[in-house]
Enzyme design. Structure first.
Site, short mmCIF file in Angstrom:
data_model
loop_
_atom_site.label_atom_id
_atom_site.label_comp_id
_atom_site.label_asym_id
_atom_site.label_seq_id
_atom_site.Cartn_x
_atom_site.Cartn_y
_atom_site.Cartn_z
CE LYS A 107 38.35 45.20 29.86
NZ LYS A 107 38.07 44.57 31.17
C1 LIG Z 1 38.48 43.44 31.52
C2 LIG Z 1 38.69 43.24 32.94
C3 LIG Z 1 39.61 42.27 33.41
C4 LIG Z 1 40.34 41.34 32.47
O1 LIG Z 1 41.35 42.01 31.76
P1 LIG Z 1 41.97 41.35 30.42
O2 LIG Z 1 42.87 42.36 29.86
O3 LIG Z 1 40.81 41.03 29.53
O4 LIG Z 1 42.67 40.10 30.85
C5 LIG Z 1 39.82 42.18 34.76
N1 LIG Z 1 39.16 42.96 35.64
C6 LIG Z 1 38.27 43.88 35.23
C7 LIG Z 1 37.56 44.69 36.25
C8 LIG Z 1 38.02 44.06 33.87
O5 LIG Z 1 37.14 44.98 33.48
#
Ligand SMILES: *Cc1c(COP(=O)(O)O)cnc(C)c1O
Length: 431
Positions: A107
């Protein structure tokens, strides 16, 4: 870049407007009117490019009518100042490590690019913006870190009390300054719906310049395309068919992969791996999309019962379930399998994956028809963020990176709220 609103096709906005509004009227999402193809020469010369050059070329193709090249260079060099290395577990199985940013989860790509884009557009303006964001864990830390001490920007994070890991909480709830963390009694979906309600509230809209940093914001999806191309660049054999396996919750990461494919990335197929929150895998097998309350699992950042970006995926494929199904496989993985596969990968490859990556790894193994393909697993977070799970899987702790050790020494500063919208509204109007 022109974007339309999925719930009101007559609404057309620029990238800047989509960035600041986050979400369109009637809670619609913004989607690019055109997804341009990268030129053949981009792929032919990709080996010689740096990661930042790849990021620049992709984002420039999309944003050139709105952000001058020199500013975009700046945004990229500030935001994407870490790599996404591809690690070979064996000849056919590779892991794209997306956790080398400051908060150790993928993220960081979206949050940092978005924060730098905000900073670009509000420089020299007297415009105070409040970013409202619901987090199931990793979004909160990435967004808080990316906007920390950025002038003119306040961040308000909503997270479900007791449902994020200790480390995740410490990464966003100890910062203070322009970052407020609100601990909500409820689930992530409750937090998400409180955010949506706030955007729909006329009085809030009149008094506060609200924006969203959830994966509903298109500015987060654009930088998430970058590492799909970086993965491709690092493939030794580019002529073999390859697939991506994407651990999925809100489906933002998967959507970014699909956009990359539209831009010309020659990916054969996607596997969307979900935990027991199986709304999307059920949709793939039945064609019915039935959002429901989320269940807590070990891969908590994927505990989503109503995946926001589903709407974007149906837009990409003109609502054809057949087409979606032919391009995306999906399967639900239990907590038990998650634990087992962490141990298996550790024993077999001497590689430690986090619970989200483990859901992905487990899913990859279920599709024997894809056996001959090169498989690239997106490892979305560093295993040390999920100490307890790792400990119960392999019997010992994951080593904590330095940056994590420092966030663990801070003091928690949160405000507790019920899931009641009136309470949140009061808080927003008073702060
Ligand atoms: C947010 C997140 C996901 C999911 O990703 P999306 O884009 O919401 O499908 C998977 N793994 C981790 C570690 C995350 O922080």
């Amino acid at each position: 870049m022109k974007l339309y609103n999925t719930k009101d096709k007559s609404e057309s906005v620029s990238f800047k407007e989509a960035l600041f509004r986050g979400i369109g009227s009637k809670s619609g999402l913004y989607m690019p009117v055109d997804i341009p193809l990268l030129q053949k020469s981009f792929f032919e010369n990709i080996k010689e490019k740096t990661f930042q050059e790849i990021c620049f070329e992709i984002s420039n193709l999309l944003l050139k009518d709105e952000i001058p090249e020199s500013s975009l260079q700046n945004i990229i060099s500030n935001a994407i100042n870490f790599d996404a290395p591809l690690v070979n577990l064996n000849d056919k199985i590779k892991v794209l490590e997306l956790f080398h940013g400051p908060t150790l989860a993928f993220k960081d790509f979206g949050a940092r690019f978005m924060a730098e884009s905000f900073a670009h557009f509000i420089q020299n303006q007297n415009l105070e913006t409040t970013i409202l964001v619901a987090t199931s864990g990793d979004t909160g830390s990435a967004v808080a870190n990316a906007f920390y001490k950025k002038p003119g920007i306040k961040v308000i994070l909503l997270y479900p009390a007791g449902k994020v890991s200790k480390i995740q909480e410490m990464q966003f709830a100890t910062l203070g300054q322009n970052i407020s963390a609100l601990e909500i009694s409820g689930t992530f979906d409750d937090c998400q719906s409180l955010v949506k309600k706030s955007f729909g509230d006329k009085e809030i809209a009149r008094r506060i310049n609200l924006s969203s940093a959830n994966s509903i914001n298109i500015a987060r999806l654009i930088p998430q395309t970058f590492y799909y191309f970086r993965a491709y660049q690092q493939l030794a054999n580019k002529s073999e068919p390859f697939i991506f396996c994407v651990p999925s919750g809100n489906l933002g990461n998967l959507t970014a992969g699909l956009i990359s494919q539209k831009m010309g990335l020659p990916v054969h197929k996607f596997i969307s791996a979900v935990n027991s929150n199986s709304v999307f895998s059920d949709y793939i097998s039945t064609g019915d999309f039935n959002p429901r309350s989320s269940i807590s699992t070990l891969s908590n950042a994927m505990d989503v019962g109503n995946p926001n970006n589903f709407e974007r995926i149906t837009e990409i494929f003109n609502s054809s379930h057949e087409e979606i199904k032919s391009n995306i496989e999906s399967i639900s993985i239990s907590d038990k399998e998650t634990i087992e596969v962490i141990k298996k990968v550790y024993d077999e490859f001497d590689y430690l994956i986090d619970p989200h990556g483990a859901v992905g790894f487990s899913a990859m193994q279920k599709f024997s028809q894809l056996y001959g393909h090169t498989k690239i697993l997106l490892e979305t977070a560093h295993p040390a963020k999920f100490g307890n799970v790792i400990k119960s899987a392999i019997g010992k702790n994951a080593e904590l990176p330095e940056s994590l050790k420092t966030s663990l020494t801070g003091k928690k500063q949160t405000v507790n709220l019920s899931g009641n919208f009136k309470e949140l509204k009061e808080f927003l109007l008073q702060n």
